[in-house]
Design an enzyme around this catalytic site. Sequence first.
Site, short mmCIF file in Angstrom:
data_model
loop_
_atom_site.label_atom_id
_atom_site.label_comp_id
_atom_site.label_asym_id
_atom_site.label_seq_id
_atom_site.Cartn_x
_atom_site.Cartn_y
_atom_site.Cartn_z
N TYR A 1 16.97 1.35 39.82
CA TYR A 1 15.70 0.82 39.63
C TYR A 1 15.93 -0.36 37.86
O TYR A 1 17.11 1.06 37.34
CB TYR A 1 14.54 0.69 39.78
CG TYR A 1 13.87 1.56 38.29
CD1 TYR A 1 14.66 3.03 38.47
CD2 TYR A 1 13.28 1.05 37.44
CE1 TYR A 1 13.43 4.18 37.25
CE2 TYR A 1 12.90 1.59 36.72
CZ TYR A 1 12.82 2.74 35.63
OH TYR A 1 12.29 3.54 34.94
N ARG B 1 24.77 -1.29 34.12
CA ARG B 1 23.73 -0.18 34.02
C ARG B 1 23.64 -0.45 36.04
O ARG B 1 23.69 1.24 36.65
CB ARG B 1 22.59 0.38 33.08
CG ARG B 1 22.28 1.64 33.72
CD ARG B 1 21.62 1.77 32.79
NE ARG B 1 20.60 1.41 32.64
CZ ARG B 1 19.08 0.41 31.48
NH1 ARG B 1 19.49 1.62 30.97
NH2 ARG B 1 18.04 0.21 32.21
N LYS C 1 19.62 5.68 36.76
CA LYS C 1 18.05 5.25 36.52
C LYS C 1 17.55 5.64 37.87
O LYS C 1 17.83 4.51 39.12
CB LYS C 1 18.25 3.78 36.12
CG LYS C 1 17.17 3.52 35.61
CD LYS C 1 17.21 2.24 34.42
CE LYS C 1 15.38 1.36 34.11
NZ LYS C 1 15.39 2.52 33.36
N GLU D 1 14.65 12.51 24.80
CA GLU D 1 13.96 10.91 24.73
C GLU D 1 12.71 10.96 25.38
O GLU D 1 12.15 11.97 25.52
CB GLU D 1 14.72 9.69 25.94
CG GLU D 1 14.85 10.24 27.31
CD GLU D 1 15.86 9.58 28.07
OE1 GLU D 1 16.13 8.23 27.96
OE2 GLU D 1 16.06 10.08 29.26
N LEU E 1 19.22 8.27 29.65
CA LEU E 1 19.50 7.31 30.39
C LEU E 1 20.14 6.75 28.67
O LEU E 1 19.35 6.60 27.71
CB LEU E 1 17.90 6.21 31.30
CG LEU E 1 18.75 4.94 31.60
CD1 LEU E 1 18.79 5.21 32.66
CD2 LEU E 1 17.18 3.79 31.35
N1 PDD Z 1 12.07 2.62 30.85
N2 PDD Z 1 15.11 6.05 28.96
C1 PDD Z 1 14.15 6.60 29.85
C2 PDD Z 1 13.94 7.24 30.65
C3 PDD Z 1 14.13 5.34 30.32
O1 PDD Z 1 12.81 4.99 31.94
C4 PDD Z 1 13.59 4.12 30.01
C5 PDD Z 1 13.51 2.72 30.77
C6 PDD Z 1 14.25 4.19 28.95
C7 PDD Z 1 15.56 2.25 28.31
O2 PDD Z 1 16.13 1.79 28.75
P1 PDD Z 1 15.98 0.01 28.74
O3 PDD Z 1 16.49 0.47 27.31
O4 PDD Z 1 17.27 -0.16 29.00
O5 PDD Z 1 14.86 -0.25 29.24
C8 PDD Z 1 15.36 5.44 28.68
C9 PDD Z 1 11.89 1.57 31.48
C10 PDD Z 1 12.02 0.16 31.02
C11 PDD Z 1 11.06 1.55 33.39
O6 PDD Z 1 10.60 2.47 33.13
O7 PDD Z 1 9.92 1.28 32.83
#
Ligand code: PDD
Length: 287
Positions: A33, A52, A151, A183, A207
């Site tokens: 996703y 990504r 992801k 994280e 991620l």
């Molecule tokens: N989550 N780490 C994890 C485990 C995440 O699920 C996410 C993003 C990030 C940050 O990635 P980005 O900057 O590309 O959004 C880091 C999304 C927002 C979600 O699950 O809703």
Amino acid sequence: MGRIVYLNGEYLPEDQASVSIFDRGFLMADGVYEVTSVLDGKLLDFDGHAVRLERSLSELDMTMPLDKDTLLEIHRELVRINDVTDGGVYLQITRGAPGDRDFVFPDPEQTPQTVVLFTQSKPGIANSPQALTGLKVISIDDVRWGRRDIKTVQLLYPSMGKMMAKAAGCDDAWLVEDGAVTEGTSNNAYIVKGGKIITRDLSNDILHGITRSAVLRFAREAQMDVEERAFTIAEAQDADEAFITSASMFVMPVVEVDGVAVGTGKPGSVAARLREIYLDESRKSAI
Ligand code: PDD
């Protein structure tokens, strides 16, 4: 009126969009996703999310079912039809529904992928009051699988982590493995010490956040010192500031870690500045 969502080539009212019980996303979490933010009706960092997405798919032996331009068009069309000013677009692609349950991947020629997109409207998301108060986080063991760089929709543990944080009267959890923070449950984690921004280096352990990449670029452009390395919870508790980044939270200060105030216990100036730069620059390049 409900939302209009996208499912496999069609724009449908949300209550008329359904997928098979044999969908591998449902049975095996066999899907990936992306969440792309929307501000002022425009998409933030779309290219990064598309790149990504293609990588996540390819790491799981899947191909992009739609080209990038078509994907962009669908995102924009959903934002337009649903009249989203601020919020996000959720996209999910699974290995499809082979018509039965089997561990073996189906032949992609016989089983088309399932493609779902929907919008989430969050008016005023850029002016979240949490940016002024900051988040409280707890630390929990990181027991996720070893390919967190992909992801995938396997979000049960992050979801449990948010519930553990809630039960502790906090906002989120930071995940710890071998003594160091990987994280946040759905975001990348940072501390600031002596003016230096410290965040875990990229590997399969985290991620590769699209917001992380943009924020670190802006920080370096603003002559801020950045160090990409693992840090501990004790270091976070002793830091001047802490914050997280994600597509849905942008840059969000963290003011407490496991009950210990970080710095003054109030959002710090580095996080505030990075949030401002990120929002300004992302708005400028939004499409
Ligand atoms: N989550 N780490 C994890 C485990 C995440 O699920 C996410 C993003 C990030 C940050 O990635 P980005 O900057 O590309 O959004 C880091 C999304 C927002 C979600 O699950 O809703």
